[in-house]
Enzyme design. Structure first.
Site, short mmCIF file in Angstrom:
data_model
loop_
_atom_site.label_atom_id
_atom_site.label_comp_id
_atom_site.label_asym_id
_atom_site.label_seq_id
_atom_site.Cartn_x
_atom_site.Cartn_y
_atom_site.Cartn_z
N GLU A 111 6.43 0.18 0.30
CA GLU A 111 7.71 -0.09 -0.33
C GLU A 111 8.07 -1.52 0.02
OE1 GLU A 111 9.78 2.80 1.85
OE2 GLU A 111 9.31 4.43 0.49
N TYR A 123 1.08 -8.66 -2.40
CA TYR A 123 0.56 -7.33 -2.70
C TYR A 123 -0.17 -7.31 -4.04
CZ TYR A 123 3.67 -6.11 1.16
OH TYR A 123 4.30 -6.06 2.38
#
Length: 158
Positions: A111, A123
């Site tokens: 998250e 990411y």
């Protein structure tokens, strides 16, 4: 000064409860709403958690916390001291964490604050895809913000 630019002198190792204070300094400097020392300590003492640090000389520059349950992993936290940011240490910490996972782990979840563009870009570069949104998940100074859910499926990689 904390400088992570000379990668030749960097060391990677699992962190222990003896590293808690150095982790706390980084956590407080790197995050607007840092984890408490008791939360960090709980991960250091948890058998299913892998806590890795990058060290230069005797100085901890950053750390990652990954929880492993059966065949899945979750990136709990990644933090690099602000004075050492922008030198690729976050990417290296994430890569190290992934490489140290048991072969049985099929993927990783995480998250991230919707406003954390640098982390989201990292990411993305590391092969994570957005899988959902948690509305009003993270506290902010003005209220709350969404969390983006991201995942990487290792079983699709050859």
């Amino acid at each position: 000064m904390m400088d992570g630019s000379d990668t030749q002198s960097l060391q990677w190792r699992k962190l222990t409860s003896e590293d808690l204070q150095a982790m706390l300094v980084i956590e407080q400097a790197a995050h607007s709403h840092p984890c408490s020392s008791s939360v960090l300590l709980s991960f250091l003492n948890r058998p299913t958690a892998q806590v890795w640090g990058v060290i230069k000389g005797q100085k901890l520059l950053g750390f990652s916390i990954v929880s492993v349950v059966v065949d899945e992993s979750e990136l709990i936290n990644i933090a690099v001291h602000p004075q050492a940011q922008g030198k690729g240490l976050g990417r290296q910490l994430l890569q190290q964490a992934i490489e140290q996972l048991p072969d049985t782990v099929r993927g990783m979840f995480l998250e991230v604050r919707q406003s954390n563009e640098a982390a989201i870009a990292l990411y993305d570069r590391m092969g994570f895809i957005e899988t959902g949104v948690r509305k009003n998940y993270y506290p902010t100074k003005q209220g709350r913000e969404n969390a983006l859910l991201m995942a990487r499926d290792f079983s699709l990689e050859s």
